[in-house]
Design an enzyme around this catalytic site. Structure first.
Site, PDB file in Angstrom:
ATOM      1  N   CYS A 104     -39.170 -41.772  -5.126  1.00 46.20           N
ATOM      2  CA  CYS A 104     -40.131 -42.414  -4.024  1.00 46.20           C
ATOM      3  C   CYS A 104     -40.732 -43.713  -4.517  1.00 46.20           C
ATOM      4  O   CYS A 104     -40.666 -44.890  -3.750  1.00 46.20           O
ATOM      5  CB  CYS A 104     -41.209 -41.497  -3.579  1.00 46.20           C
ATOM      6  SG  CYS A 104     -41.932 -40.519  -5.037  1.00 46.20           S
TER       7      CYS A 104
HETATM    8  N1  LIG Z   1     -41.899 -34.567  -3.478  1.00 47.64           N
HETATM    9  C1  LIG Z   1     -41.602 -35.797  -3.470  1.00 47.64           C
HETATM   10  O1  LIG Z   1     -42.474 -36.721  -2.715  1.00 47.64           O
HETATM   11  C2  LIG Z   1     -40.244 -36.222  -4.066  1.00 47.64           C
HETATM   12  C3  LIG Z   1     -39.612 -37.773  -3.783  1.00 47.64           C
HETATM   13  C4  LIG Z   1     -38.509 -37.969  -3.895  1.00 47.64           C
HETATM   14  C5  LIG Z   1     -37.673 -37.230  -4.782  1.00 47.64           C
HETATM   15  N2  LIG Z   1     -38.012 -35.992  -4.962  1.00 47.64           N
HETATM   16  C6  LIG Z   1     -37.297 -35.066  -5.601  1.00 47.64           C
HETATM   17  O2  LIG Z   1     -36.791 -34.002  -4.892  1.00 47.64           O
HETATM   18  C7  LIG Z   1     -36.493 -32.857  -5.558  1.00 47.64           C
HETATM   19  C8  LIG Z   1     -37.374 -31.775  -4.869  1.00 47.64           C
HETATM   20  O3  LIG Z   1     -38.569 -31.941  -5.174  1.00 47.64           O
HETATM   21  P1  LIG Z   1     -39.718 -31.234  -3.913  1.00 47.64           P
HETATM   22  O4  LIG Z   1     -41.156 -31.947  -4.340  1.00 47.64           O
HETATM   23  O5  LIG Z   1     -39.026 -30.729  -2.772  1.00 47.64           O
HETATM   24  O6  LIG Z   1     -39.831 -29.893  -5.254  1.00 47.64           O
HETATM   25  P2  LIG Z   1     -40.706 -28.520  -4.712  1.00 47.64           P
HETATM   26  O7  LIG Z   1     -41.561 -28.621  -3.899  1.00 47.64           O
HETATM   27  O8  LIG Z   1     -41.145 -28.129  -6.147  1.00 47.64           O
HETATM   28  O9  LIG Z   1     -39.347 -27.564  -4.479  1.00 47.64           O
HETATM   29  C9  LIG Z   1     -38.214 -27.268  -5.317  1.00 47.64           C
HETATM   30  C10 LIG Z   1     -37.448 -26.470  -4.556  1.00 47.64           C
HETATM   31  O10 LIG Z   1     -36.331 -26.079  -5.481  1.00 47.64           O
HETATM   32  C11 LIG Z   1     -36.328 -24.706  -5.542  1.00 47.64           C
HETATM   33  N3  LIG Z   1     -36.329 -24.326  -7.309  1.00 47.64           N
HETATM   34  C12 LIG Z   1     -36.985 -24.806  -7.998  1.00 47.64           C
HETATM   35  N4  LIG Z   1     -36.657 -24.433  -9.167  1.00 47.64           N
HETATM   36  C13 LIG Z   1     -35.130 -23.789  -9.002  1.00 47.64           C
HETATM   37  C14 LIG Z   1     -34.271 -23.306  -9.991  1.00 47.64           C
HETATM   38  N5  LIG Z   1     -34.387 -23.019 -11.113  1.00 47.64           N
HETATM   39  N6  LIG Z   1     -32.923 -22.919  -9.196  1.00 47.64           N
HETATM   40  C15 LIG Z   1     -32.885 -23.103  -8.078  1.00 47.64           C
HETATM   41  N7  LIG Z   1     -33.965 -23.493  -6.849  1.00 47.64           N
HETATM   42  C16 LIG Z   1     -35.020 -23.834  -7.771  1.00 47.64           C
HETATM   43  C17 LIG Z   1     -37.811 -24.241  -5.068  1.00 47.64           C
HETATM   44  O11 LIG Z   1     -37.527 -22.770  -4.384  1.00 47.64           O
HETATM   45  P3  LIG Z   1     -37.346 -21.521  -5.260  1.00 47.64           P
HETATM   46  O12 LIG Z   1     -38.189 -21.482  -6.376  1.00 47.64           O
HETATM   47  O13 LIG Z   1     -37.856 -20.427  -3.948  1.00 47.64           O
HETATM   48  O14 LIG Z   1     -35.951 -21.226  -5.393  1.00 47.64           O
HETATM   49  C18 LIG Z   1     -37.890 -25.062  -4.054  1.00 47.64           C
HETATM   50  O15 LIG Z   1     -37.417 -24.779  -2.579  1.00 47.64           O
HETATM   51  C19 LIG Z   1     -36.982 -32.878  -7.177  1.00 47.64           C
HETATM   52  O16 LIG Z   1     -36.087 -33.435  -7.903  1.00 47.64           O
HETATM   53  C20 LIG Z   1     -38.144 -34.307  -6.868  1.00 47.64           C
HETATM   54  O17 LIG Z   1     -38.187 -34.960  -8.056  1.00 47.64           O
HETATM   55  C21 LIG Z   1     -39.420 -35.196  -4.610  1.00 47.64           C
END
Ligand SMILES: NC(=O)c1ccc[n+]([C@@H]2O[C@H](COP(=O)([O-])OP(=O)(O)OC[C@H]3O[C@@H](n4cnc5c(N)ncnc54)[C@H](OP(=O)(O)O)[C@@H]3O)[C@@H](O)[C@H]2O)c1
Length: 345
Positions: free
Chosen positions: A149
Site C-alpha cells: 500500500c
Molecule cells: N492490510 C493491508 O492494508 C494490506 C495492504 C497491502 C498488502 N497487504 C498484505 O496482504 C497480506 C494479507 O494481509 P491482511 O491485512 O489481510 O492480513 P490479516 O488480516 O492478518 O489476514 C491474514 C489471513 O491469512 C490467514 N493466515 C494467517 N497465517 C496463516 C498461515 N500460517 N497459514 C495459512 N493461513 C494463514 C488468516 O486466517 P486464518 O488464521 O484463519 O487461517 C487470515 O485469513 C499480507 O501479506 C499483507 O502484508 C495488506
C-alpha cells in the site's frame, strides 16, 4: 464465470476481496479458505457479506482449491504465501499474490528484509502489479505480485516526475500515514483501540520493509539509482492512506506545469484522479474505491515539489488493485466490477 479462490479470506484484504468480487459480473468466488473459521458460513460469520449464502469457509487444502479454481488470490502473511503460490503456479493457475513475497526482484534484498525465500525460481516470472505502469506485462502474466500500500502511493506520486527527469534522485522524502487496518486483522497490542485512538505516531522510521520495494520501482522508472527517506505513521482511522512526497526540483517549474505533467502521464488511466492545483486529496474521497487521488504543488522559494496521494489501503492499496490486475490478466475491461463510489463522509 471465472472461478476464483481466496486464500486467507478472513483477513482484512481477503474480506475486501470477498466484498468487492460480489460486484464483479464475470468472476465467482468458488472457494475461500481460513484455518480458524473453516466449516463456518461466510454469510453467518460476516453478515455484511450476505451475498455468499452458499459459501462455507474451507480449510487450506491446496489440492481442493486447485480443483475448484482458475484464478487464485493469496491474501496471506509474507513467508507463508510463497509456498502456496508456488503450488498453484505448478498447477497452471493464474495467481495474484497480495503479500510481499514476489515483489522484490533480487532474492538477496528480499532475504535481508523478510527472511529466507523458498520459491526464488518464480521471481523472474512475477510481474509487479501496478497497472498504471505495467498494464501490458500484467496482461501476459501468470503470477502478479500485488504492490504494497505505501509503495502504491509513493510510486504513483513520483512516476510522472521521475520519467521527465525534473527532480533530484537522492533527496526524496516520503512521509506516509496509514489507517490501522494496514496492520491486518490479528489482535496485537500496538493496534489495540486504546493504543491507536486519539494517537498518531511514526514507526519503523527509515527502516520499514516497503523501502526496498519503493526504491526498486523508482530506480526502474528513473533509469538511475534512487534512494529515499521513508517515514510511515499510524493514524487513528480504520482504512485510508495519505502520503506526502517532498523532492528537490532540478529546474524551476510552476505548480501548473507540474499538474500538467501529471495529467498527461495519467491520461486514460481510469483509477487515477489528478486534482487541480488548488485542491488536495482526502482519504474520505477514496474510501472503499480503487481510486488514487493525486495533488501537486511547487514551493518556489525552496525549489521543492510537494506531491500528495490518497488511497484506501485495503482497496487500491491491496484488494481492488488485485481485482484490477485480475481483469488485465483475464483480458476483461480494466474497470470491470470496480466502478464504485466512496461512502462520504
Ligand atoms: N492490510 C493491508 O492494508 C494490506 C495492504 C497491502 C498488502 N497487504 C498484505 O496482504 C497480506 C494479507 O494481509 P491482511 O491485512 O489481510 O492480513 P490479516 O488480516 O492478518 O489476514 C491474514 C489471513 O491469512 C490467514 N493466515 C494467517 N497465517 C496463516 C498461515 N500460517 N497459514 C495459512 N493461513 C494463514 C488468516 O486466517 P486464518 O488464521 O484463519 O487461517 C487470515 O485469513 C499480507 O501479506 C499483507 O502484508 C495488506
Amino acid at each position: 464465470m471465472t472461478k476464483v479462490g481466496i486464500i486467507g479470506a478472513t483477513g482484512y484484504t481477503g474480506l475486501e476481496l470477498l466484498r468487492c468480487l460480489l460486484y464483479h459480473p464475470k468472476a465467482e468466488v468458488t472457494i475461500a479458505t481460513s484455518r480458524q473459521f473453516a466449516g463456518q458460513k461466510v454469510a453467518v460469520l460476516f453478515p455484511f457479506l450476505k451475498g455468499y449464502q452458499d459459501l462455507t469457509l474451507s480449510p487450506l487444502d491446496l489440492e481442493t482449491v486447485a480443483k475448484q479454481t482458475e484464478v487464485v488470490f493469496t491474501a496471506l502473511p509474507h513467508q507463508v504465501a510463497m509456498e502456496v503460490v508456488s503450488f498453484f503456479i505448478k498447477k497452471g493457475k493464474k495467481v495474484i499474490d497480495l503479500s510481499a513475497d514476489f515483489r522484490l526482484k533480487d532474492p538477496g534484498v528480499y532475504e535481508t528484509w523478510y527472511g529466507p525465500h523458498k520459491a526464488k525460481e518464480l521471481l523472474p516470472l512475477a510481474i509487479y502489479g501496478l497497472p498504471e505502469i505495467y498494464s501490458e506485462k500484467i496482461r501476459g502474466a501468470t503470477l502478479v505480485a500485488n504492490p504494497g500500500c505505501y509503495p502504491t502511493t509513493a510510486i504513483l506520486a513520483l512516476a510522472p516526475f521521475l520519467s521527465k527527469g525534473v527532480i533530484e534522485l537522492n533527496n526524496i522524502i516520503i512521509d506516509a500515514k496509514s489507517g490501522v487496518s494496514g496492520a491486518g486483522r490479528g489482535a496485537k497490542l500496538a493496534t489495540h483501540f486504546c493504543e491507536v485512538n486519539e494517537n498518531m505516531e511514526a514507526y519503523k522510521v527509515c527502516n520499514h520493509r516497503h523501502t526496498p520495494e519503493i526504491e526498486q520501482e523508482l530506480t526502474q522508472l528513473a533509469g538511475k539509482v534512487v534512494k529515499v527517506t521513508f517515514v510511515p505513521h499510524l493514524i487513528p482511522i480504520s482504512r485510508g492512506m495519505f502520503t506526502t512526497v517532498y523532492a528537490r526540483l532540478i529546474k524551476t517549474i510552476t505548480s501548473e506545469t507540474a499538474h500538467r505533467l501529471m495529467t498527461d502521464y495519467y491520461k486514460n488511466k481510469p483509477f487515477i484522479e489528478v486534482l487541480p492545483p488548488e485542491n488536495v486529496p482526502k482519504t474520505i474521497y477514496v474510501r472503499g474505491t480503487n481510486i488514487c487521488q493525486l495533488g501537486v504543488k511547487v514551493d518556489k522559494k525552496s525549489s521543492t515539489i510537494v506531491i500528495m496521494a490518497a488511497i484506501d489501503n485495503l482497496a487500491k492499496g491491496a484488494s481492488t488493485q488485485a481485482i484490477q490486475n485480475m481483469n488485465l490478466m483475464l483480458h476483461f475491461p480494466e474497470e470491470m466490477g470496480l466502478k464504485t463510489l466512496p461512502v462520504f463522509p
